[in-house]
Write an enzyme that holds these catalytic residues in place. Structure first.
Site, PDB file in Angstrom:
ATOM      1  CD  GLU A  25      -1.088   0.218   3.757  1.00 48.26           C
ATOM      2  OE1 GLU A  25      -2.317   0.332   3.564  1.00 48.26           O
ATOM      3  OE2 GLU A  25      -0.583   0.151   4.885  1.00 48.26           O
TER       4      GLU A  25
ATOM      5  CG  ASN B  24       0.798   3.777   4.756  1.00 49.63           C
ATOM      6  OD1 ASN B  24      -0.197   3.334   5.296  1.00 49.63           O
ATOM      7  ND2 ASN B  24       1.824   3.015   4.407  1.00 49.63           N
TER       8      ASN B  24
ATOM      9  CE  LYS C 201      -4.861  -0.389   1.726  1.00 47.84           C
ATOM     10  NZ  LYS C 201      -5.029   0.748   2.663  1.00 47.84           N
TER      11      LYS C 201
ATOM     12  CD  GLU D 257      -3.321   5.954   4.186  1.00 47.28           C
ATOM     13  OE1 GLU D 257      -2.287   6.056   4.857  1.00 47.28           O
ATOM     14  OE2 GLU D 257      -3.630   6.744   3.304  1.00 47.28           O
ATOM     15  N   GLY D 258      -3.485   1.903   7.840  1.00 50.73           N
ATOM     16  CA  GLY D 258      -3.170   1.556   9.218  1.00 50.73           C
ATOM     17  C   GLY D 258      -3.177   0.079   9.521  1.00 50.73           C
TER      18      GLY D 258
END
Length: 548
Positions: free
Chosen positions: A180, A182, A353, A415-416
């Site tokens: 991903e 961020n 995403k 996110e995360g």
């Protein structure tokens, strides 16, 4: 059993006076049973040298003392703890490391270009917003401020693009595949910098580790991140002349209540003051709404006597950060202000995403960057698939994931980390979801990452386990519309987790290991003691690369 048979053989020959053969067998036996940590990933990759227990114990003791003395710490409800780390750096291919560092500038530019295309973001996020309240609120903030007229055209991005090495099992070289990107709260820069320094210290201090410090790449992300913030602060003051330098101006860190990763943030705060003389004010979103003020005409943001030049978000990436409407009101207030945002709502929308999946479609990246840049970016994309949009491709991807759940991961727009679905959970989600609810997710090919024996340090205990690793590169980007003011890759973050873990977790994900003995305890790879809860950003333990 092998050791027992070997010793019986030694005893047999020694009793019969075969001294030379006795010596040979004794050396063989001692080599065979020597407790070592042998690191090896595959025939194509180097092995870490064997390290005896005494040396490993020495490394552990030095690591504990160094970490405590250099602020490699996290805050827990019970008090301060040393951040969990790997005791030794992780072998990582040199060419791949430099490749993903070079690509970071391309991703910086891509994020910015996409953020300026309002139509593109609305086209592809509107379907997500129908079933995802969190994404809907961010898209609404983005559109509200765009309709009103953006007061601050300067954007600051502190991004992190995360990769895992993919083994296609066909004899080809390992390839980096993007997990991903961020665009908000890209954390662990300060702690990562300290882990790199820790490993350099250990490698040079303990020659028996048999590793070369020149193969440890320099890692100074804090100075690069702070340089970007300082440039943004300067740009704001030049923009708000003539008397901005005479006013009390500083940077606002928006943080979570009861933040546990506080020292990672404080190291950045202290560097800003020590090297740039920029003060920092910390506040939660709730505190912003209570204490901040926005001038009606100039849109200047002030809080507790300080004019805010830059808003740096270390919160706001999770629905948990918005328990009430008040937090959303605070986020909108900040977006409307003249302060430079890191990130803007637009940048945060780009981090969804769904946008990552759309950009992976043929011809999409090429709409925003030149051909060479697009080629570099595409080289690290994993397979990404839409869901629920009624297309033949989406239906086919869903059917294949249900039939072969071990090949995919189901990801929401967060996110995360800690929000993904795997195997049977994913299959159940796909079977129960309808087209509207499934549009809040994307499917991604599982990255087949090789594992390597590693040693994790947690709660003063050293634990051997098989580990996989994830490399992130930090990018800092500052631009005023089309004019790029700064774009650099400023450092890296390496995190490792137990190889059997599916989900990422934060630095609290490892269990209390105080019941284990004071030396390394080998655990089976399936041991439930290493279950990762996957509750926030992170990947198990902090690590650093040693290049080959």
């Amino acid at each position: 059993q092998v050791c027992r048979d070997l010793f019986n053989t030694i005893l047999f020959f020694s009793l019969r006076g075969h001294c030379r053969l006795f010596k040979v067998l004794l050396v063989l036996a001692l080599t065979f049973i020597q407790p070592t940590t042998q690191f090896s990933m595959s025939d194509a990759q180097p092995s870490r040298p064997s390290i005896d227990r005494e040396t490993l114990q020495s490394i552990k003791e030095l690591a504990i003392a160094w970490s405590a003395a250099h602020g490699l710490q996290v805050l827990r409800p019970t008090g301060l703890e040393l951040a969990p780390v790997s005791l030794l750096p992780m072998p990582f291919p040199r060419q791949t490391y430099h490749l993903v560092k070079d690509i970071m500038r391309d991703f910086n530019n891509l994020v910015h270009k996409v953020s300026m295309n309002r139509g593109f973001l609305n086209e592809h996020l509107s379907s997500v917003a129908r079933s995802d309240e969190f994404q809907r609120n961010y898209l609404q903030i983005f559109n509200t401020v765009a309709d009103e007229g953006v007061r601050q055209p300067i954007s600051l991005g502190i991004h992190r693009s995360d990769y895992m090495l993919h083994d296609a099992n066909d004899g080809s070289a390992l390839e980096p595949k993007q997990v991903e990107i961020n665009t908000v709260a890209s954390s662990f820069a300060a702690l990562s910098e300290r882990v790199s320094a820790l490993h350099k210290f250990l490698v040079e201090r303990v020659p028996a580790a048999k590793l070369q410090s020149e193969n440890l790449p320099e890692n100074l992300p804090v100075s690069g991140i702070c340089r970007g913030m300082a440039l943004a602060d300067k740009a704001y003051k030049e923009q708000e002349r003539p008397d901005a330098n005479q006013r009390h101006v500083g940077i606002l860190f928006v943080v979570q209540p009861n933040e546990q990763n506080v020292f990672d943030q404080r190291h950045v705060e202290f560097y800003l003051w020590e090297h740039h003389r920029i003060p920092v004010l910390r506040a939660t979103l709730a505190e912003v709404l209570e204490h901040a003020a926005l001038d009606a005409s100039s849109k200047r943001l002030t809080m507790k006597g300080m004019e805010i030049s830059v808003v740096y978000f270390r919160a706001g990436y999770s629905p948990n950060d918005f328990p009430t409407q008040a937090e959303w009101d605070a986020r909108l207030l900040l977006e409307r202000s003249a302060a430079i945002k890191c990130p803007t709502a637009a940048y945060q929308c780009v981090g969804a995403k769904k946008i990552q999946q759309v950009l992976a479609c043929p011809g999409m990246v090429e709409k925003f960057v030149d051909e060479d840049s697009a080629k570099r970016i595409r080289s690290c994309f994993a397979g990404l698939y839409a869901l629920g949009d009624g297309s033949v491709e989406a239906d086919r991807a869903k059917e294949d994931a249900i039939a072969n759940p071990s090949r995919y991961v189901l990801k929401p727009q967060r996110e995360g980390g800690g929000n993904n679905f795997y195997e049977e959970e994913m299959k159940k989600k796909l079977l129960e979801g309808n087209n509207e609810t499934l549009q809040a997710y994307i499917l991604m090919d599982i990255i087949q990452a090789p594992s390597i024996p590693s040693v994790f340090l947690r709660n003063f205990q050293a634990i051997e386990t098989e580990a996989t690793t994830e490399l992130g590169t930090y990018g800092v980007f500052l631009a005023n519309g089309e004019r790029v003011m700064f774009s650099e890759c400023v450092g890296h973050l390496l995190r490792s987790k137990q190889a059997t873990s599916k989900e990422t977790g934060d630095l609290s994900c490892l269990p209390d290991l105080s019941c284990l003995p004071d030396t390394c305890s080998s655990l089976p790879r399936s041991d439930s003691a290493f279950f990762f809860t996957g509750v926030a950003a992170g990947f198990g333990v902090l690590d650093s690369p040693i290049l080959y």
